[in-house]
Design a protein around this motif. Structure first.
Motif, mmCIF file in Angstrom:
data_model
loop_
_atom_site.group_PDB
_atom_site.id
_atom_site.type_symbol
_atom_site.label_atom_id
_atom_site.label_comp_id
_atom_site.label_asym_id
_atom_site.label_seq_id
_atom_site.Cartn_x
_atom_site.Cartn_y
_atom_site.Cartn_z
ATOM 1 N N MET A 1 -7.792 42.940 -107.426
ATOM 2 C CA MET A 1 -6.898 42.045 -106.714
ATOM 3 C C MET A 1 -7.598 41.578 -105.433
ATOM 4 N N ASN A 2 -7.523 40.289 -105.188
ATOM 5 C CA ASN A 2 -8.146 39.732 -103.989
ATOM 6 C C ASN A 2 -7.343 40.037 -102.737
ATOM 7 N N LYS A 3 -8.052 40.256 -101.643
ATOM 8 C CA LYS A 3 -7.451 40.406 -100.329
ATOM 9 C C LYS A 3 -7.513 39.032 -99.660
ATOM 10 N N LEU A 4 -6.358 38.515 -99.268
ATOM 11 C CA LEU A 4 -6.267 37.162 -98.725
ATOM 12 C C LEU A 4 -5.972 37.192 -97.229
ATOM 13 N N PHE A 5 -6.643 36.318 -96.496
ATOM 14 C CA PHE A 5 -6.570 36.241 -95.035
ATOM 15 C C PHE A 5 -5.952 34.892 -94.683
ATOM 16 N N PHE A 6 -4.804 34.891 -94.008
ATOM 17 C CA PHE A 6 -4.059 33.672 -93.713
ATOM 18 C C PHE A 6 -4.126 33.325 -92.233
ATOM 19 N N ILE A 7 -4.481 32.071 -91.953
ATOM 20 C CA ILE A 7 -4.436 31.581 -90.576
ATOM 21 C C ILE A 7 -3.778 30.209 -90.553
ATOM 22 N N SER A 8 -3.248 29.867 -89.412
ATOM 23 C CA SER A 8 -2.638 28.556 -89.244
ATOM 24 C C SER A 8 -2.820 28.097 -87.814
ATOM 25 N N ASP A 9 -2.800 26.787 -87.666
ATOM 26 C CA ASP A 9 -2.733 26.172 -86.340
ATOM 27 C C ASP A 9 -3.887 26.573 -85.420
ATOM 28 N N ILE A 10 -5.104 26.296 -85.878
ATOM 29 C CA ILE A 10 -6.295 26.493 -85.055
ATOM 30 C C ILE A 10 -6.305 25.459 -83.924
ATOM 31 N N HIS A 11 -5.904 24.252 -84.248
ATOM 32 C CA HIS A 11 -5.803 23.154 -83.278
ATOM 33 C C HIS A 11 -7.092 22.922 -82.482
ATOM 34 N N GLY A 12 -8.232 23.088 -83.140
ATOM 35 C CA GLY A 12 -9.511 22.779 -82.504
ATOM 36 C C GLY A 12 -10.011 23.792 -81.503
ATOM 37 N N SER A 13 -9.409 24.976 -81.454
ATOM 38 C CA SER A 13 -9.812 25.996 -80.477
ATOM 39 C C SER A 13 -11.033 26.771 -80.978
ATOM 40 N N LEU A 14 -12.165 26.493 -80.377
ATOM 41 C CA LEU A 14 -13.395 27.193 -80.724
ATOM 42 C C LEU A 14 -13.289 28.680 -80.390
ATOM 43 N N TYR A 15 -12.680 28.983 -79.259
ATOM 44 C CA TYR A 15 -12.529 30.376 -78.825
ATOM 45 C C TYR A 15 -11.771 31.190 -79.880
ATOM 46 N N PRO B 1 -0.531 21.195 -75.431
ATOM 47 C CA PRO B 1 -1.629 21.134 -74.462
ATOM 48 C C PRO B 1 -2.949 21.399 -75.180
ATOM 49 N N LEU B 2 -4.044 21.094 -74.524
ATOM 50 C CA LEU B 2 -5.346 21.416 -75.115
ATOM 51 C C LEU B 2 -5.467 22.935 -75.238
ATOM 52 N N PRO B 3 -5.873 23.423 -76.409
ATOM 53 C CA PRO B 3 -6.047 24.866 -76.551
ATOM 54 C C PRO B 3 -7.338 25.325 -75.884
ATOM 55 N N LYS B 4 -7.465 26.631 -75.734
ATOM 56 C CA LYS B 4 -8.642 27.222 -75.099
ATOM 57 C C LYS B 4 -9.913 26.812 -75.843
ATOM 58 N N ASP B 5 -10.906 26.334 -75.091
ATOM 59 C CA ASP B 5 -12.201 25.892 -75.642
ATOM 60 C C ASP B 5 -12.014 24.873 -76.761
ATOM 61 N N TYR B 6 -11.265 23.823 -76.483
ATOM 62 C CA TYR B 6 -11.018 22.757 -77.469
ATOM 63 C C TYR B 6 -12.331 22.070 -77.817
ATOM 64 N N ASN B 7 -12.747 22.186 -79.084
ATOM 65 C CA ASN B 7 -14.000 21.604 -79.527
ATOM 66 C C ASN B 7 -13.927 21.375 -81.044
ATOM 67 N N SER C 1 0.531 31.505 -85.223
ATOM 68 C CA SER C 1 -0.600 30.659 -84.825
ATOM 69 C C SER C 1 -1.706 31.504 -84.210
ATOM 70 N N ILE C 2 -2.961 31.196 -84.584
ATOM 71 C CA ILE C 2 -4.065 31.930 -83.961
ATOM 72 C C ILE C 2 -4.357 31.412 -82.560
ATOM 73 N N SER C 3 -3.993 30.140 -82.262
ATOM 74 C CA SER C 3 -4.414 29.563 -80.974
ATOM 75 C C SER C 3 -3.286 29.310 -79.980
ATOM 76 N N MET C 4 -2.090 28.953 -80.461
ATOM 77 C CA MET C 4 -0.999 28.588 -79.556
ATOM 78 C C MET C 4 0.339 29.145 -80.031
ATOM 79 N N PRO C 5 0.527 30.463 -79.948
ATOM 80 C CA PRO C 5 1.799 31.030 -80.394
ATOM 81 C C PRO C 5 2.949 30.540 -79.514
ATOM 82 N N LYS C 6 4.146 30.572 -80.087
ATOM 83 C CA LYS C 6 5.329 30.112 -79.347
ATOM 84 C C LYS C 6 6.370 31.223 -79.260
ATOM 85 N N GLU C 7 7.321 31.011 -78.359
ATOM 86 C CA GLU C 7 8.457 31.912 -78.139
ATOM 87 C C GLU C 7 8.029 33.331 -77.785
ATOM 88 N N GLY C 8 6.949 33.465 -77.016
ATOM 89 C CA GLY C 8 6.507 34.771 -76.544
ATOM 90 C C GLY C 8 5.808 35.624 -77.581
#
Length: 183
Positions: free
Chosen positions: A1-15, A46-52, A146-153
């Motif tokens: 069985m494959n192990k799957l890694f999920f990410i969302s909403d990078i929004h251009g953040s290199l960091y 807003p621009l995320p950290k290290d937007y690139n 979100s990996i770059s801009m989480p919301k609601e604390g």
């Protein structure tokens, strides 16, 4: 069985991309599922950290053989011109251990507008930047946050699906949400 890694909403953040790829390597996952919004930050954010976005696209392309991606509301045809893996589909359906995983960004289908799924299937989406792992009418409804801009604390987060258990984790590896497909 494959192990799957999920990410969302990078929004251009290199960091945060570099940070999450280190975590991907340490988790020893087989594939990276990107639930949209890879490069652009969007007019409401807003621009995320290290937007690139240019360097983000170059780094993501080095993982192109490991990425399954869907289009987010901030993704465009111009993004597809620089990304070497498909990103223009609104959703993708992935079979995992005799169940369908409906992968989408969340701006069309989400917990309030479910696609047609069978009992025991799952919808996994991003967009809200808010982690979620629940069962709704016998459908698993999951958001890795979100990996770059989480919301609601909420903390910056990602998801892991391994052995029928989906965990949403913060970037330190602490489980913040968890759901078992066996229940």
């Amino acid at each position: 069985m494959n192990k799957l890694f999920f990410i969302s909403d990078i929004h251009g953040s290199l960091y945060y991309l570099k940070k999450i790829l280190e975590i991907y390597e340490s988790e020893k996952a087989d594939y990276i599922i990107i639930l949209g919004d890879e490069l652009y930050h969007g007019p409401r954010n807003p621009l995320p950290k290290d937007y690139n976005p240019k360097e983000v696209s170059q780094i993501l392309n080095t993982y192109k053989d490991k990425i399954i991606a869907v289009r987010g509301n901030c993704d465009s045809e111009v993004d597809q011109m620089v990304l070497e893996y498909p990103v223009m589909d609104t959703y993708s359906i992935f079979l995992y251990n005799n169940r369908r995983l409906f992968l989408t960004h969340g701006h069309v289908y989400n917990r309030d507008k479910l696609p047609y799924l069978n009992s025991g299937d799952a919808i996994i989406y991003g967009h809200t930047h808010i982690p979620l792992a629940e069962k709704q009418n016998d459908i698993f409804v999951i958001n890795p946050g979100s990996i770059s801009m989480p919301k609601e604390g909420n903390p910056n987060s990602y998801g892991i699906l391994d052995d029928d258990i989906f965990k949403v984790k913060d970037l330190e590896g602490n489980t913040i949400k968890e759901i078992s497909f066996n229940k």
